[in-house]
Design a protein around this motif. Structure first.
Motif, PDB file in Angstrom:
ATOM      1  N   THR A 226       0.806  -1.225   0.000  1.00 40.29           N
ATOM      2  CA  THR A 226       0.000   0.000   0.000  1.00 40.29           C
ATOM      3  C   THR A 226       0.839   1.275   0.000  1.00 40.29           C
ATOM      4  O   THR A 226       0.410   2.303  -0.531  1.00 40.29           O
ATOM      5  CB  THR A 226      -0.937   0.017   1.218  1.00 40.29           C
ATOM      6  OG1 THR A 226      -0.140  -0.190   2.412  1.00 40.29           O
ATOM      7  CG2 THR A 226      -1.976  -1.082   1.119  1.00 40.29           C
ATOM      8  N   THR A 227       2.039   1.224   0.587  1.00 41.78           N
ATOM      9  CA  THR A 227       2.849   2.442   0.671  1.00 41.78           C
ATOM     10  C   THR A 227       4.234   2.319   0.066  1.00 41.78           C
ATOM     11  O   THR A 227       4.873   3.335  -0.218  1.00 41.78           O
ATOM     12  CB  THR A 227       3.006   2.886   2.140  1.00 41.78           C
ATOM     13  OG1 THR A 227       3.657   1.851   2.884  1.00 41.78           O
ATOM     14  CG2 THR A 227       1.637   3.179   2.762  1.00 41.78           C
ATOM     15  N   LEU A 228       4.729   1.108  -0.133  1.00 42.53           N
ATOM     16  CA  LEU A 228       6.096   0.917  -0.615  1.00 42.53           C
ATOM     17  C   LEU A 228       6.108   0.421  -2.054  1.00 42.53           C
ATOM     18  O   LEU A 228       5.290  -0.410  -2.435  1.00 42.53           O
ATOM     19  CB  LEU A 228       6.845  -0.080   0.279  1.00 42.53           C
ATOM     20  CG  LEU A 228       6.956   0.291   1.757  1.00 42.53           C
ATOM     21  CD1 LEU A 228       7.640  -0.822   2.532  1.00 42.53           C
ATOM     22  CD2 LEU A 228       7.701   1.601   1.940  1.00 42.53           C
ATOM     23  N   ASN A 229       7.053   0.932  -2.843  1.00 43.19           N
ATOM     24  CA  ASN A 229       7.172   0.576  -4.251  1.00 43.19           C
ATOM     25  C   ASN A 229       8.382  -0.346  -4.433  1.00 43.19           C
ATOM     26  O   ASN A 229       9.515   0.073  -4.197  1.00 43.19           O
ATOM     27  CB  ASN A 229       7.343   1.836  -5.091  1.00 43.19           C
ATOM     28  CG  ASN A 229       7.500   1.537  -6.576  1.00 43.19           C
ATOM     29  OD1 ASN A 229       7.443   0.379  -7.004  1.00 43.19           O
ATOM     30  ND2 ASN A 229       7.697   2.576  -7.367  1.00 43.19           N
ATOM     31  N   PRO A 230       8.168  -1.603  -4.853  1.00 42.37           N
ATOM     32  CA  PRO A 230       9.309  -2.520  -5.007  1.00 42.37           C
ATOM     33  C   PRO A 230      10.268  -2.119  -6.118  1.00 42.37           C
ATOM     34  O   PRO A 230      11.387  -2.637  -6.186  1.00 42.37           O
ATOM     35  CB  PRO A 230       8.636  -3.859  -5.316  1.00 42.37           C
ATOM     36  CG  PRO A 230       7.317  -3.497  -5.909  1.00 42.37           C
ATOM     37  CD  PRO A 230       6.888  -2.253  -5.188  1.00 42.37           C
ATOM     38  N   ASP A 231       9.853  -1.207  -6.994  1.00 41.89           N
ATOM     39  CA  ASP A 231      10.675  -0.827  -8.143  1.00 41.89           C
ATOM     40  C   ASP A 231      11.266   0.569  -8.016  1.00 41.89           C
ATOM     41  O   ASP A 231      11.685   1.161  -9.018  1.00 41.89           O
ATOM     42  CB  ASP A 231       9.837  -0.914  -9.421  1.00 41.89           C
ATOM     43  CG  ASP A 231       9.338  -2.318  -9.698  1.00 41.89           C
ATOM     44  OD1 ASP A 231      10.154  -3.263  -9.590  1.00 41.89           O
ATOM     45  OD2 ASP A 231       8.143  -2.487 -10.005  1.00 41.89           O
ATOM     46  N   ASP A 232      11.329   1.106  -6.788  1.00 44.15           N
ATOM     47  CA  ASP A 232      11.835   2.473  -6.643  1.00 44.15           C
ATOM     48  C   ASP A 232      13.346   2.540  -6.478  1.00 44.15           C
ATOM     49  O   ASP A 232      13.919   3.618  -6.292  1.00 44.15           O
ATOM     50  CB  ASP A 232      11.146   3.189  -5.475  1.00 44.15           C
ATOM     51  CG  ASP A 232      11.480   2.567  -4.115  1.00 44.15           C
ATOM     52  OD1 ASP A 232      12.259   1.597  -4.078  1.00 44.15           O
ATOM     53  OD2 ASP A 232      10.938   3.053  -3.095  1.00 44.15           O
ATOM     54  N   GLY A 233      14.023   1.389  -6.555  1.00 41.44           N
ATOM     55  CA  GLY A 233      15.484   1.378  -6.484  1.00 41.44           C
ATOM     56  C   GLY A 233      16.053   1.401  -5.081  1.00 41.44           C
ATOM     57  O   GLY A 233      17.276   1.426  -4.918  1.00 41.44           O
ATOM     58  N   THR A 234      15.193   1.368  -4.061  1.00 43.65           N
ATOM     59  CA  THR A 234      15.668   1.337  -2.682  1.00 43.65           C
ATOM     60  C   THR A 234      15.343  -0.025  -2.074  1.00 43.65           C
ATOM     61  O   THR A 234      14.654  -0.850  -2.674  1.00 43.65           O
ATOM     62  CB  THR A 234      14.995   2.429  -1.831  1.00 43.65           C
ATOM     63  OG1 THR A 234      13.630   2.066  -1.553  1.00 43.65           O
ATOM     64  CG2 THR A 234      15.024   3.770  -2.559  1.00 43.65           C
ATOM     65  N   ASN A 235      15.811  -0.232  -0.851  1.00 41.74           N
ATOM     66  CA  ASN A 235      15.540  -1.495  -0.174  1.00 41.74           C
ATOM     67  C   ASN A 235      14.345  -1.411   0.770  1.00 41.74           C
ATOM     68  O   ASN A 235      14.123  -2.315   1.579  1.00 41.74           O
ATOM     69  CB  ASN A 235      16.774  -1.965   0.596  1.00 41.74           C
ATOM     70  CG  ASN A 235      17.102  -1.064   1.778  1.00 41.74           C
ATOM     71  OD1 ASN A 235      16.619   0.067   1.868  1.00 41.74           O
ATOM     72  ND2 ASN A 235      17.934  -1.545   2.686  1.00 41.74           N
ATOM     73  N   ALA A 236      13.563  -0.323   0.678  1.00 41.07           N
ATOM     74  CA  ALA A 236      12.448  -0.120   1.606  1.00 41.07           C
ATOM     75  C   ALA A 236      11.467  -1.291   1.573  1.00 41.07           C
ATOM     76  O   ALA A 236      11.057  -1.796   2.624  1.00 41.07           O
ATOM     77  CB  ALA A 236      11.729   1.191   1.286  1.00 41.07           C
ATOM     78  N   PHE A 237      11.080  -1.717   0.384  1.00 44.28           N
ATOM     79  CA  PHE A 237      10.154  -2.849   0.256  1.00 44.28           C
ATOM     80  C   PHE A 237      10.847  -4.166   0.549  1.00 44.28           C
ATOM     81  O   PHE A 237      10.236  -5.102   1.094  1.00 44.28           O
ATOM     82  CB  PHE A 237       9.564  -2.871  -1.160  1.00 44.28           C
ATOM     83  CG  PHE A 237       8.691  -4.064  -1.445  1.00 44.28           C
ATOM     84  CD1 PHE A 237       7.334  -4.040  -1.152  1.00 44.28           C
ATOM     85  CD2 PHE A 237       9.215  -5.223  -2.013  1.00 44.28           C
ATOM     86  CE1 PHE A 237       6.523  -5.149  -1.410  1.00 44.28           C
ATOM     87  CE2 PHE A 237       8.423  -6.323  -2.270  1.00 44.28           C
ATOM     88  CZ  PHE A 237       7.068  -6.286  -1.968  1.00 44.28           C
TER      89      PHE A 237
END
Length: 228
Positions: A18-29
């Motif tokens: 809902t809030t994190l993008n797996p393709d944003d280039g970060t390790n957040a997801f």
């Protein structure tokens, strides 16, 4: 039977959030391992299914990683009522290809990966997703249809030797493998190959482990506490 299937976070069907993008280039997801599947996903799935069906209890049938997360969840200490209520509502746990300790693993590829620096190279390149599903998976399925023996060897090299397999389905298995996960999750599996313990993810320093666990080493999962 009312059967519900859940896909592990990070695979081809579990890349939405809902809030994190797996393709944003970060390790957040991608900052997760099967620890998180045990602590967060198991109770979420149990409560969701029971809320939808109106039933009091359910049975959990897991396969491979679907068993390690239940072994971890069932033996985990928690004061969270959401978590404990979910575990108490599992009436039967059926473990197919059960796994907890993996230091005895005979998969040559995974043992080699565990002794390599490939994880460090992934992180150095800013890669946090491990072997996502793609066109090669479909091509592998087609190749298996033509060369079943070679396909069988390929599968056994990854998964380890077995005499208990439906050879007629190997094409299907390979056409859906790999399906993707986090690099961090794969690192957790590789840690299990190197250390004969059933334990949480090792952050690789006493300081980092203390920050996450309030102790210098990863907490152990005690299977004698299994509640399911």
């Amino acid at each position: 039977y009312d059967v519900w299937l859940n896909h592990h976070r990070g695979n081809r069907y579990g890349r939405n959030q809902t809030t994190l993008n797996p393709d944003d280039g970060t390790n957040a997801f991608w900052s997760f391992t099967w620890d998180d599947m045990a602590a967060e996903d198991v109770p979420a799935v149990v409560h969701y299914v029971l809320d939808q069906t109106g039933q009091e209890k359910l049975s959990w049938v897991g396969h491979s990683e679907g068993t390690i997360q239940m072994f971890a969840a069932g033996s985990m200490e928690s004061s969270d009522p959401f978590f404990t209520a979910a575990i108490d509502r599992i009436s039967v746990f059926a473990a197919l290809a059960p796994v907890a300790y993996v230091s005895h693993m005979r998969s040559k590829i995974l043992v080699a990966l565990a002794h390599s620096d490939i994880i460090d190279k992934f992180y150095a390149r800013g890669k946090y997703e491990f072997l996502p599903y793609g066109p090669l998976d479909a091509a592998a399925g087609e190749l298996c249809a033509l060369t079943e023996k070679a396909c069988n060897v390929f599968l056994m090299t990854i998964c380890g030797p077995t005499t208990h397999i439906n050879a007629s389905r190997i094409q299907v298995y390979v056409s859906n493998t790999p399906a993707g996960t986090s690099v961090m999750n794969m690192e957790h599996w590789m840690q299990g190959v190197l250390v004969d313990k059933f334990q949480k993810y090792d952050y690789k320093s006493a300081e980092a482990n203390t920050l996450h666990y309030n102790q210098p080493t990863p907490p152990l999962y005690d299977l004698s506490r299994m509640r399911v």
